[in-house]
Design an enzyme around this catalytic site. Structure first.
Site, mmCIF file in Angstrom:
data_model
loop_
_atom_site.group_PDB
_atom_site.id
_atom_site.type_symbol
_atom_site.label_atom_id
_atom_site.label_comp_id
_atom_site.label_asym_id
_atom_site.label_seq_id
_atom_site.Cartn_x
_atom_site.Cartn_y
_atom_site.Cartn_z
ATOM 1 C CG HIS A 170 -2.014 -0.776 1.030
ATOM 2 N ND1 HIS A 170 -3.099 -0.647 0.029
ATOM 3 C CD2 HIS A 170 -2.494 -1.682 1.826
ATOM 4 C CE1 HIS A 170 -4.083 -1.647 0.247
ATOM 5 N NE2 HIS A 170 -3.821 -2.301 1.429
ATOM 6 C CB CYS A 244 -1.666 2.932 -6.055
ATOM 7 S SG CYS A 244 -2.599 1.329 -6.059
ATOM 8 N NE ARG A 253 -1.515 -0.679 -9.339
ATOM 9 C CZ ARG A 253 -2.466 -0.049 -9.483
ATOM 10 N NH1 ARG A 253 -2.711 1.225 -9.596
ATOM 11 N NH2 ARG A 253 -4.112 -0.820 -9.367
#
Length: 262
Positions: A170, A244, A253
């Site tokens: 994340h 991300c 990405r």
């Protein structure tokens, strides 16, 4: 002639209908604002606190488990044994907005019993951004990424082995271990420690933006299918970090590539 007595009518503070409507609307707006504020605080602060605490405990547990088996850098050990374990193919698990790169790849895996899926088996350390986090096999959101772990795409190489060790994490919320990987530059060191030893990789390339389905970036010889000028053309021992971008978005990405120090 009688004096007239003035009559005073008290309303008791009763508001007119328009005033009541405005007051009710204001209360609703304030209530919604408070709820949204709580949701934002939960997502941006509380999930980070929970995930970081859980990831920290896992790192400590792995370190305690490995005590008595000191790790050494690759430069301190002989070159890898020519004996290789069988190759296997596996479809990488697409998990929501984070790691939607999900190709099927073929990679060499370590001999012996491999750690079960979604179990932390390694620790990644990136001094440049102050990151220390556990690494687990799999990229499921609830089972891996939302716990503050870094996830390894199934079927990609194990640390220190030929091929591509492809990892996802994340960038925002739930521990956000990869929030600052955009700060990595060529020559920065990345270490991955397993029970056997500590492997050192050096950052070589950074692809600041590509499509979520650019499956080439985590192939055994990684090369972007969207921007072919980024990546490699020959086999080697690679490490890929994906997350991300831009922040608080899953539109694209960000990819960081590193090569194993021999």
């Amino acid at each position: 002639m009688r004096d007239r007595v003035p009559v005073v009518v008290q309303t008791g503070g009763v508001r007119s209908t328009p005033a009541r409507v405005l007051w009710a609307g204001a209360e609703a707006v304030v209530t919604c604002g408070v709820v949204l504020l709580l949701l934002v605080a939960h997502q941006l602060w509380w999930t980070n606190q929970q995930a970081r605490a859980q990831a920290g405990r896992q790192v400590q547990a792995l370190e305690r488990e490995w005590e008595g088996s000191p790790a050494v850098l690759p430069s301190e050990v002989p070159a890898q044994s020519p004996a290789q374990s069988p190759s296997e193919s596996a479809g990488a698990e697409s998990a929501g907005a984070e790691p939607s790169v999900s190709p099927s790849v073929t990679e060499t895996q370590p001999a012996g019993a491999a750690p079960s899926a979604e179990t932390a088996y390694a620790i990644i350390r990136i001094p440049r951004i102050g990151l220390t986090a556990p690494v687990a096999r799999g990229v499921g959101k609830r089972s891996v990424l939302d716990r503050g772990y870094v996830g390894q795409y199934p079927g990609t190489a194990s640390p220190g082995r030929p091929g591509n060790v492809a990892l996802a994490g994340h960038r925002n919320t739930h521990g956000e271990p990869f929030r600052y990987i955009n700060r990595l530059r060529k020559g920065d060191r990345i270490e991955i420690q397993t029970r056997e030893r500590r492997y050192a990789y050096v950052v070589d390339q950074v692809l600041s933006q590509t499509a979520p389905r650019d499956t080439g970036v985590i192939q055994p010889v990684p090369r972007s299918l969207v921007k072919p000028s980024y990546g490699y053309s020959a086999p080697g021992s690679y490490l890929t970090l994906t997350t991300c971008t831009p922040e608080f978005s899953s539109a694209y990405r960000l990819v960081v590539w590193a090569t194993l120090v021999r």
